[in-house]
Design an enzyme around this catalytic site. Sequence first.
Site: not given
Ligand code: FAD
Length: 471
Positions: A273, A276, A305, A340, A358, A381
């Site tokens: 993650e 990512w 859209w 997420n 979107w 998105w």
């Molecule tokens: P954990 O699951 O603990 O992951 C650790 C860290 O990894 C996160 O804090 C984050 O920094 C990073 N991370 C995890 N998943 C992703 C991912 N898919 N893409 C990029 N980084 C990731 N994340 C944001 O930080 N800001 C946003 O504005 C944001 N908008 C999103 C919009 C959509 C439509 C989607 C599908 C995902 C988005 N994410 C965003 C990614 C992800 O959903 C969040 O980072 C995550 O839910 C944060 O929870 P956590 O800190 O418990 O993550």
Amino acid sequence: MSVLVWFRQDLRLHDQPALAAACASGEPVQALFIATPEQWMAHELAPMRADLLERQLNQLGRELAELGIPLHLLEVQRFADIAEQLARFVGQRGIRRLCFNREIPIDEQRRDAAVVARLAHTGVQVSQYEQRCVLPPGTLHTGSGHMYQVFTPFARAWLKRLLADGFELLPPPGPQGAALDWQPRRLDYPKRDSGDWPVGEAAVLARLRDFCARHLRDYGELRDYPAQDATSRLSPYLALGILSPRQCLAAMQVELGELPVERGQPGFVWLNELIWRDFYQHLLAAHPQLAMGRPFKAHTAAIPWRKDRALFAAWCQGKTGYPIVDAAMRCLNESGWMHNRLRMVVASFLAKDLHLPWWWGEHYFMRHLIDGELAANNGGWQWAASTGADAAPYFRIFNPTTQGQRFDPQGDFIRAWLPELAALPAKAIHTPHAWLAARGLADSYPQPVVEHARAREQALALFSEGGTRHV
Ligand code: FAD
């Protein structure tokens, strides 16, 4: 003469390259934060995120003051005016050198380029550093010298580079002078209480360690269940730079004894993650048009859209008649955060069931999320709408009912956010309408705004019209 550290989205003392360099200079150090309310409004900074920012800024100011480093606060409405104001500021304060960490989005890059150009006439030296990602944008290339468009080879190259180069954390600076006084400051911007999220690096590092001890090993199994609370919830801190991604790697290493760089090793899924996260930052650096509302796959701009404001309002308010979607949206509206799995579900629903643009959803997220972050939000998105780099294929359309049944099987998450469904048993909660009607409660919860099976067919046709099938 002294050295000035300009703090931006890097509000911490640990592993802070610009601050470390300034303190290593042996000269007096001053610090600066520039509030830009009009620019923040244009960038849709969420009020809860602004509150977290203000609280952390005050914490940082206090901690810097204890080290003898004064933190100045300037207010400049827009990025465009910063170069001039900063030139005046450094002139008045006898600054010899300015240190800051690079930022990735295009407006921030233009702002910094203007600052560098303006200060070139003043003799003030400008030093820039990297910290936003584990590996700096622009350092990983395909064989043909371009940024990767597909995640898996990017991740492979990322891991190879990390293993070859290793990584180091910079320690926080020691005292630079006698302790100073700190008076709390307020940011002139709409705010919403972020008190559920502690500030201060000590609290954030404790959260990181706690997550690693409790959930790093079972993250792969539990991360998709919103009722489980098994993800780190560190995103608001990574977004504001209260925590660096390298600190996350270091904590994993301490917890596991080594970095889990092989698929299948405990902890690998969490590391993935973080890769990512770097991927989307690197993409934004290589493709600045992503910050200008354009799809990564240019041909998807032709998708017609549906600009239906009433449907969008139902989605925003959590009144679509699909319980998992509605619970997720009400969670976002009330708490400023969303799991997420649910972000993927509601984003897919907006694009592929409601056929709405979107970017309407992207903007709504930015205006409400406490962790709103351009690269990750845009990446998420565009992934969900099948317009992005390495996005979900256009024919992958989540069924919101089965997503709910699979990832919230007992309905605990739904019950927590939809009081009108709190009494429903698990077997009825994902399709509540018949249960409610049988008890004369049909009006207590909205009917589905679209029928999923039909909406799915329409989405396939929409993508076909947009030319996707022919590419
Ligand atoms: P954990 O699951 O603990 O992951 C650790 C860290 O990894 C996160 O804090 C984050 O920094 C990073 N991370 C995890 N998943 C992703 C991912 N898919 N893409 C990029 N980084 C990731 N994340 C944001 O930080 N800001 C946003 O504005 C944001 N908008 C999103 C919009 C959509 C439509 C989607 C599908 C995902 C988005 N994410 C965003 C990614 C992800 O959903 C969040 O980072 C995550 O839910 C944060 O929870 P956590 O800190 O418990 O993550």
